[in-house]
Design a protein around this motif. Structure first.
Motif, mmCIF file in Angstrom:
data_model
loop_
_atom_site.group_PDB
_atom_site.id
_atom_site.type_symbol
_atom_site.label_atom_id
_atom_site.label_comp_id
_atom_site.label_asym_id
_atom_site.label_seq_id
_atom_site.Cartn_x
_atom_site.Cartn_y
_atom_site.Cartn_z
ATOM 1 N N ALA A 1 0.840 -1.196 0.000
ATOM 2 C CA ALA A 1 0.000 0.000 0.000
ATOM 3 C C ALA A 1 0.879 1.252 0.000
ATOM 4 O O ALA A 1 1.922 1.291 0.641
ATOM 5 N N PRO A 2 0.466 2.302 -0.726
ATOM 6 C CA PRO A 2 1.282 3.526 -0.843
ATOM 7 C C PRO A 2 1.173 4.413 0.394
ATOM 8 O O PRO A 2 0.514 5.461 0.381
ATOM 9 N N ARG A 3 1.835 4.011 1.476
ATOM 10 C CA ARG A 3 1.749 4.771 2.731
ATOM 11 C C ARG A 3 2.742 5.926 2.790
ATOM 12 O O ARG A 3 2.598 6.807 3.631
ATOM 13 N N ALA A 4 3.784 5.901 1.969
ATOM 14 C CA ALA A 4 4.823 6.941 2.014
ATOM 15 C C ALA A 4 4.811 7.782 0.750
ATOM 16 O O ALA A 4 5.852 8.162 0.231
ATOM 17 N N VAL A 5 3.614 8.077 0.258
ATOM 18 C CA VAL A 5 3.431 8.874 -0.956
ATOM 19 C C VAL A 5 2.725 10.166 -0.553
ATOM 20 O O VAL A 5 1.740 10.111 0.197
ATOM 21 N N PRO A 6 3.236 11.316 -1.012
ATOM 22 C CA PRO A 6 4.327 11.552 -1.966
ATOM 23 C C PRO A 6 5.701 11.784 -1.350
ATOM 24 O O PRO A 6 6.610 12.218 -2.055
#
Length: 599
Positions: free
Chosen positions: A61-66
Motif C-alpha cells: 500500500a502507498p503509505r509513504a506517498v508523496p
C-alpha cells in the motif's frame, strides 16, 4: 496604519515565531548535526531514487506517498538527510507558530497567551512519541492543522482568493502522507461550514491525488488490511492514566518503547493533569466569548471526538468494529493506528490554553477595570474578532507575563526529556561506504530481495532500537518488502504478496530460476543484523557474487530476468499526480503570501 502600530505588530508577530523556533531547535538539537535520521520508521538517506515503489506503484500500500517521491526528486541536488531535517524543523516551527497565530486571530490573545499556545502545540507527548517512533512526515501533517483551521476561519469570514490559496497550500503540505491529508481534511471540512464543503473537498482530493492515484494504479485499493493490526496498534494506557487519560493527555502511542522515559513514571500522570487543568481553565472562554464562535466550538468538539473515538477503538467492542472494517472495506487500514488522530485535538488545546492564561491573569490582576486590555498586551489589529480578551479588566504586563511563564514551566517540566532529541533518542547516524558501492554496481536487471527476512534491522551503527530497512531508499532498484510488521509480540501481515513469495523462496533455499521468474535480479545480504536466514545459503550458492564487505554482500541472479516493473503509462500518470500536488503546495502558499502582503 501608524508607525507605532507597525512596530508593535512586528513585535507581536516575531516574538511567537522566535519562541517557536527556539523550542523546535531545543527539541531537535542533536539531530541537526552531520548524519542521517534512522530510527524505527524514520529513514533518511544521502540519495534516493524515483522507483516504482517511491511513486506508490509497488506491491504494498502507498503509505509513504508523496514523501518518497519528493526525496527522490530533490536528493540528487540536495542531500536527502538535510531535506528531512529541514522538513522536520520547519514542521515543528510551523506547529508552534501556527498555534500562536490561531490564538491571536480567533481570541485576540496577547503575546504571553500566544506563547502558552505555542508550548502546548510543541511540548507535548504526541510530538515526543511520534518523533521517537520516527513519524517525521506525520508531524508535517500535524503542523498544518492550526494553519488549516485558520484558513477555514478566514474562508468563513471573507472567502477571498488568497484565503482559498492558503488552504490549498496547507492541505498539500499536510498531504505529504495519506494520514496527514486525512487529518487536515477532517479539520477543514469540520470548520468551513456547509456552504464551502464542495470547494474544500475539491482541494482535499487535489492534495491527496498522489496516493489516491497510486492506490488505484497499484491495485492496493482492492486489498483489505490484516485485522490483527487493530489490536496491535490500539492506543496504550500509560502509568496511572488508563487509555482515556493517556489520550486526553495527547499520549498513548501503541509502542511502549517509543516514549520518553518520563512517560513511564508518575510524571505521565502529573504532566497530563497539569495539561488538562490549563486547557480546562480556558474552555468556557473559548466556546462562549463573543465573535464568530462556530469555528472555536467546532474545534473543541473535534478535540473531544479525537480523544473519545480512539479510546472507544481500544475497547473490546470497538476493536471488533474496526477489525470488521479493515477486513471488508479497502483502505480502512488507515484507521488502525487510532492514536495518531489525537493530533486533531491540538488546535483546540492550544486555544483553550491561551484563553486559560487570560482567565488566570484576570483572576490575579488587581488593576482597575477597563473596556479593553492594555495596548501593550493586545495585538491592536482592527481585523481581530471580538473575544473575551477585549472585554476583561485591564491587565498589567507583569501579571500576564508572570502567569504565562508559570504555565509554560508547568507544561514543560513534566516532559523535560523531550529536550535535546527526546532525551538523546534522535541521534544522526552515518552509513558505511558499502551502501554506495552496492548502489553503484546495480543495473536495470530486475528488482532486489534482501536477507535476513523481515523489514526491520538492528545495525551496529544504528543504535539499540529496531530501524526500518534503508535499502529501499538507498538502492536504485525496487526493493521487495513484505510489509509485515512485528508489533507487541505478534506479526501484522502486509500487502506485499510478491515480496512474501520471494522471501519464502529464499528462506527455503529456492532456485535462481524461481527468483528470476519473480523478477528478482539482485540479492542483498545485510550482515550483522538479526533476522531469519533459513536455507538461503543454498540459494546464494547458485548466484554470482558481486560485492562484499563486513556489512553487506551483493549477489546477481544469473540468466534472463522476468520484468515486473510497472508500465510506462502508470509511471507517467503517477508522476503527473505528483506534479499536481507540488503545484498545489508551491502555488497555493506563494499565491496566498503574495495576496496577503498586497492586502
Amino acid at each position: 496604519m501608524t508607525e507605532s502600530w507597525r512596530r508593535r505588530d512586528w513585535w507581536v508577530r516575531c516574538v511567537p515565531a522566535g519562541y517557536s523556533a527556539v523550542l523546535a531547535l531545543l527539541i531537535l538539537g542533536p539531530l541537526l548535526g552531520s548524519g542521517y535520521l534512522l530510527l524505527r520508521d524514520a529513514v533518511s538517506t544521502p540519495r534516493s531514487y524515483l522507483t516504482d515503489s517511491a511513486l506508490g506503484l509497488g506491491d504494498a500500500a502507498p503509505r509513504a506517498v508523496p514523501q518518497d517521491a519528493v526525496l527522490a526528486v530533490l536528493s540528487p541536488v540536495i542531500d536527502g538527510g538535510l531535506i528531512v531535517k529541514a522538513i522536520l524543523l520547519v514542521a515543528l516551527w510551523a506547529a508552534g507558530y501556527g498555534a500562536a497565530v490561531l490564538a491571536r486571530e480567533l481570541l485576540g490573545a496577547p503575546i504571553g497567551a500566544q506563547l502558552v499556545a505555542t508550548t502546548v502545540a510543541l511540548w507535548n507527548p504526541y510530538v515526543a512519541e511520534r518523533l521517537v517512533q520516527g513519524h517525521w512526515s506525520l508531524l508535517a501533517g500535524y503542523a498544518a492543522l492550526p494553519w488549516v483551521a485558520l484558513a477555514a476561519y478566514r474562508i468563513r469570514t471573507d472567502g477571498a482568493a488568497g484565503t482559498w490559496a492558503g488552504l490549498a497550500g496547507c492541505l498539500a503540505a499536510a498531504g505529504l502522507t495519506p494520514t496527514g491529508a486525512l487529518l487536515a481534511g477532517v479539520t477543514a471540512l469540520s470548520l468551513a461550514g456547509r456552504r464551502y464543503v464542495a470547494g474544500v473537498l475539491a482541494l482535499l482530493v487535489a492534495a491527496s491525488v498522489p496516493w489516491l492515484t497510486a492506490t488505484a494504479l497499484s491495485g492496493a485499493a482492492g486489498e483489505p488490511s490484516d485485522p490483527a493490526g487493530i489490536a496491535a496498534f490500539a492506543a496504550r494506557a500509560e502509568p496511572g492514566l488508563g487509555t482515556l487519560g493517556s489520550l486526553a493527555g495527547l499520549g498513548g502511542i501503541w509502542n511502549g518503547d517509543a516514549v520518553p522515559d518520563s512517560r513511564t513514571t508518575l510524571l505521565a500522570l502529573i504532566g497530563t493533569l497539569l495539561l488538562l487543568a490549563v486547557v480546562a481553565t480556558g474552555v468556557r472562554s473559548v466556546i462562549s466569548d463573543g465573535g464568530d464562535r462556530y469555528v472555536r466550538r467546532a474545534l473543541v468538539v473535534l478535540a473531544a471526538l479525537a480523544i473519545l473515538l480512539p479510546a472507544l477503538g481500544a475497547t473490546p467492542w470497538g476493536t471488533h468494529v474496526l477489525e470488521w472494517l479493515v477486513a471488508h472495506v479497502p483502505g480502512a487500514g488507515l484507521l488502525r493506528d487510532t492514536q495518531k488522530y489525537v493530533a486533531l485535538a491540538m488546535p483546540a488545546y492550544a486555544l483553550c490554553a491561551a484563553a486559560g492564561c487570560g482567565v488566570l491573569a484576570r483572576r490575579f490582576s488587581t488593576a482597575p477595570a477597563s473596556a479593553a486590555t492594555d495596548n501593550a498586551q493586545r495585538t491592536d489589529d482592527p481585523s481581530l474578532p471580538s473575544s473575551g480578551f477585549d472585554r476583561v479588566p485591564k491587565l498589567s504586563t507583569t501579571v500576564t507575563g508572570t502567569v504565562a511563564t508559570i504555565l509554560i514551566a508547568l507544561l514543560v517540566l513534566p516532559l523535560l526529556d523531550l529536550a535535546w532529541g527526546a532525551g538523546g533518542a534522535l541521534r544522526p547516524v552515518h552509513y558505511p561506504a558499502g551502501w554506495q558501492q552496492v548502489a553503484d554496481r546495480m543495473d536495470d536487471s530486475g528488482d532486489v530481495a534482501v536477507l535476513p527476512g523481515g523489514m526491520f534491522r538492528k545495525f551496529r551503527y544504528s543504535g539499540t532500537a529496531p530501524v526500518l530497512d534503508p535499502a529501499p531508499r538507498l538502492l536504485p532498484r525496487d526493493v521487495l518488502q513484505t510489509g509485515e510488521l512485528p508489533v507487541r509480540g505478534r506479526t501484522v501481515s502486509g500487502e506485499g504478496t510478491r515480496a512474501r513469495t520471494v522471501e519464502t523462496l529464499l528462506l527455503h533455499g529456492g532456485s535462481a530460476r524461481e527468483l528470476a521468474d519473480q523478477g528478482v535480479g539482485w540479492i542483498l545480504l545485510e550482515r550483522g543484523t538479526p533476522g531469519p536466514l533459513g536455507e538461503s545459503k543454498t540459494t546464494l550458492a547458485q548466484l554470482d557474487p558481486v560485492f562484499g564487505d563486513a556489512d553487506l554482500a551483493l549477489y546477481r541472479v544469473p540468466g534472463p530476468i522476468r520484468q515486473h516493473a510497472g508500465s510506462a503509462t502508470d509511471r507517467g500518470i503517477a508522476i503527473a499526480a505528483h506534479a499536481v500536488w507540488a503545484a498545489l503546495l508551491l502555488g497555493g502558499l506563494l499565491l496566498a503570501t503574495r495576496i496577503r502582503r498586497t492586502r
